[in-house]
Design a protein around this motif. Structure first.
Motif, PDB file in Angstrom:
ATOM      1  N   LEU B  16       0.972   1.076   2.514  1.00 22.11           N
ATOM      2  CA  LEU B  16      -0.361   0.830   3.066  1.00 22.11           C
ATOM      3  C   LEU B  16      -1.367   1.792   2.441  1.00 22.11           C
ATOM      4  O   LEU B  16      -2.498   1.417   2.127  1.00 22.11           O
ATOM      5  CB  LEU B  16      -0.313   1.012   4.580  1.00 22.11           C
ATOM      6  N   LEU B  19      -2.377   0.443  -0.815  1.00 18.31           N
ATOM      7  CA  LEU B  19      -3.321  -0.672  -0.686  1.00 18.31           C
ATOM      8  C   LEU B  19      -4.726  -0.165  -0.358  1.00 18.31           C
ATOM      9  O   LEU B  19      -5.716  -0.782  -0.719  1.00 18.31           O
ATOM     10  CB  LEU B  19      -2.867  -1.621   0.419  1.00 18.31           C
ATOM     11  N   ILE B  28      -1.752  -2.604  -6.722  1.00 19.45           N
ATOM     12  CA  ILE B  28      -1.844  -3.257  -5.410  1.00 19.45           C
ATOM     13  C   ILE B  28      -0.611  -4.132  -5.178  1.00 19.45           C
ATOM     14  O   ILE B  28      -0.011  -4.102  -4.100  1.00 19.45           O
ATOM     15  CB  ILE B  28      -3.149  -4.069  -5.320  1.00 19.45           C
ATOM     16  N   VAL B  29      -0.222  -4.873  -6.214  1.00 21.31           N
ATOM     17  CA  VAL B  29       0.990  -5.703  -6.074  1.00 21.31           C
ATOM     18  C   VAL B  29       2.202  -4.817  -5.818  1.00 21.31           C
ATOM     19  O   VAL B  29       3.047  -5.125  -4.970  1.00 21.31           O
ATOM     20  CB  VAL B  29       1.191  -6.575  -7.332  1.00 21.31           C
ATOM     21  N   ILE B  32       2.364  -3.676  -2.254  1.00 22.09           N
ATOM     22  CA  ILE B  32       2.914  -4.716  -1.379  1.00 22.09           C
ATOM     23  C   ILE B  32       4.443  -4.694  -1.465  1.00 22.09           C
ATOM     24  O   ILE B  32       5.145  -4.808  -0.455  1.00 22.09           O
ATOM     25  CB  ILE B  32       2.353  -6.097  -1.805  1.00 22.09           C
ATOM     26  N   SER B  36       7.367  -4.090   1.422  1.00 19.34           N
ATOM     27  CA  SER B  36       8.516  -4.952   1.707  1.00 19.34           C
ATOM     28  C   SER B  36       9.816  -4.164   1.669  1.00 19.34           C
ATOM     29  O   SER B  36      10.723  -4.423   2.468  1.00 19.34           O
ATOM     30  CB  SER B  36       8.526  -6.129   0.739  1.00 19.34           C
TER      31      SER B  36
END
Lengths: 508, 97
Positions: B16, B19, B28-29, B32, B36
């Motif tokens: 987070l 991000l 950014i990818v 993420i 996960s």
């Protein structure tokens, strides 16, 4: 029986995707149409056996995955089947260029299957998986649009939607940790409320709010919905945002909802309603105007959920799917043939059928009485009290003002464009369906109230026009484009995190 | 004792943070993906039972295999989404040029 409703489109998606390898690409459109329409075969049996539960594979409830159809989700399933059938007929043939046709069909089938799967599911994880299938298909479908900036919109949509999904699973994980089940009926039986469950619910609700585009978490929606091609926008606005709304209904039916959550949802619903209308009135891009109305209309659906009136929310979702799908198809068709989305350059004068369709659908979305919108609103306002009822009425007038603006620009005479007959008939059919459905479900005429709201909308529209409100650019106070996409994502991510923390702090 | 759930949540928070602060789209990818991974660890922790055995062949006491299976599905979604997001970044670059 019910799982078949999802199995047909999934099998067809698989078969369509292997056609290019077999060098039989020309058959893909037939398989596509079969896949999109075959789920209708199951519908009569579902309606006959309502309410209907089934554990897939006849396992017992603890080890299996439960699917069900009842009064609530039947409406979502109906909305899905009707709108996706119309969209399938609209795209069938030569809408997409030969090069991407096969892939677009596969994605549309996956979207269809994913939505149906989410709508019938009674298991939290199964619901998430199907919603994710639908979301991933829709990111890709936004990405293949011809419009400039569609890739940017798709990326933003993908990142935020994915973050919301992960936060949602985190919530599911906590629920599983505390209750030991993912099946909603079993969770309800074994539930003992605790602080952890409250935190899990907050995580789940916040992420579903983001996914359904409720203000202030709507930022990805206008971009994604306005940059996509017309039929895709119709599906996104009509159906994809309904899947998270259905998730919220499932949660409200399973867990006792605290007064704080209920108040927050109610406030967000009204904020979303009025923010959407205000932004829509200021838009000069036809598709963005409709996209902001989705933010506002999702506020109505959320209102139903917040008032613990899931049936009202479901009826409104059905109504919204029909008229917003129709509006995107009709306005999008005009925009495509004029090759611009600038409202001031568009006109429906060259096609009478489309003009009728847009007027019918505008009346439906404004909640004028024999239309289905009025029925949806009457269902929603059942649980409302006091001044909130007037707020709802005010929202209806705001919607009418914005659609007066749309019709005002579209009815001006401009250069002609040739629009093929098929593309005009489908929106018209949806328009008549909103009228027929409304008459069938709610045969009440409320001429005095409706005429006065239309008159008030007209007066307000001319007042705003003469005041020069429509000249205001929204960029001045809400930047549409940040200097870089990365900065934009950071800023909105901050908003999401702050909101999430704010909700979580309540349970400390 | 620090539990895997706690570490999982800490990794989610690191993602987070990425991000919130990183402008580079590839980062950014990746953020993420970090989220996960944290989620997977959290779920594996949820299924863990103190002193239990692997859930292969019937045994006296086993860890809960369900969270691990669920996470396989999530990982599949993650792979699909990562490739899609990277493809979108490539397309965006081409459009800007």
């Amino acid at each position: 029986m019910i799982p078949l409703i999802v199995a047909f489109p999934l099998i067809m998606a698989f078969l369509t995707s292997i056609l290019p390898a077999l060098r039989r690409e020309k058959f893909s459109k037939y398989l596509f149409l079969i896949g999109m329409l075959s789920s209708w075969i199951i519908l009569p049996q579902i309606i006959e056996n309502l309410p209907f539960n089934e554990i897939v594979g006849n396992w017992n409830r603890i080890s299996g995955i439960e699917v069900a159809a009842d009064n609530y989700n039947l409406l979502f399933i109906m909305a899905e089947l009707i709108l996706s059938a119309f969209v399938a007929l609209y795209v069938y043939g030569n809408y997409y260029p030969k090069k991407i046709e096969n892939k677009a069909y596969v994605l549309l089938l996956l979207l269809h299957a994913g939505l149906l799967g989410a709508f019938i599911s009674r298991d939290l994880f199964n619901y998430y998986i199907y919603m994710e299938i639908a979301s991933v298909a829709s990111f890709a479908l936004v990405g293949i649009s011809k419009e400039k900036g569609a890739r940017r919109a798709a990326f933003k949509y993908a990142i935020f939607s994915l973050l919301a999904s992960y936060i949602f699973i985190l919530g599911i994980g906590i629920i599983y940790l505390k209750t030991g089940y993912l099946n909603l009926a079993l969770i309800k039986e074994n539930l003992r409320m605790s602080r952890e469950i409250n935190v899990a619910l907050t995580l789940a609700f916040t992420s579903l709010l983001l996914k359904s585009g409720i203000f202030p978490l709507h930022f990805w929606l206008p971009d994604a919905h306005s940059k996509a091609d017309a039929p895709i926008s119709a599906l996104l606005s009509g159906l994809v945002v309904k899947a998270p709304a259905y998730g919220m209904i499932l949660l409200t039916l399973t867990f006792p909802i605290g007064i704080f959550v209920q108040r927050t949802l109610l406030t967000l619903a009204f904020l979303s309603m009025f923010f959407g209308i205000a932004m829509a009135i200021l838009q000069k891009n036809s598709e963005r105007l409709l996209a902001y109305h989705t933010v506002s209309q999702m506020g109505y659906v959320l209102l139903g959920i917040a008032l613990l009136n899931p049936l009202g929310a479901a009826y409104y979702a059905l109504a919204h799917a029909l008229f917003k799908g129709g509006l995107f198809l009709s306005v999008g068709t005009i925009a495509e043939h004029y090759n611009t989305r600038d409202l001031e350059k568009l006109s429906y004068r060259s096609s009478k059928l489309l003009a009728i369709a847009i007027i019918l659908l505008s009346l439906a979305i404004g909640g004028i009485s024999p239309f289905i919108g009025a029925f949806g609103k009457s269902k929603i306002s059942e649980g409302l009290y006091g001044f909130l009822k007037y707020l709802l009425y005010l929202g209806g007038i705001g919607t009418l003002v914005s659609f007066t603006k749309l019709n005002y620009y579209l009815s001006k005479r401009k250069e002609k464009a040739e629009i093929p007959r098929k593309k005009t008939i489908i929106p018209l059919l949806l328009g008549t369906l909103t009228l027929v459905g409304g008459i069938y479900l709610y045969p009440h005429l409320n001429i005095l109230k409706d005429l006065s709201s239309i008159a008030m909308a007209f007066i307000l529209f001319y007042l705003l026009k003469n005041l020069g409100v429509f000249e205001i650019s929204t960029e001045a106070f809400i930047p549409e484009q940040f200097s870089s996409l990365g900065k934009e994502i950071n800023a909105y991510m901050f908003l999401f995190t702050a909101l999430l923390l704010l909700f979580l702090l309540n349970f400390l | 004792m620090i539990s895997p759930e706690l570490v999982g949540i800490m990794i989610i928070l690191i993602g987070l943070y990425g991000l919130l602060t990183k402008e580079n789209l590839i980062k950014i990818v990746l953020s993420i993906n970090v989220i996960s991974i944290g989620l997977v660890l959290f779920f594996i922790g949820v299924g863990y039972v103190e002193g239990a055995d692997v859930p292969i062949m019937p045994r006296e006491k086993v860890v809960d295999p369900l969270p691990a299976t669920l996470m396989l599905t999530t990982l599949v979604v993650d792979v699909a989404i990562t490739s899609l997001a990277l493809a979108l970044i490539l397309r965006m670059r081409r459009e800007e040029e």
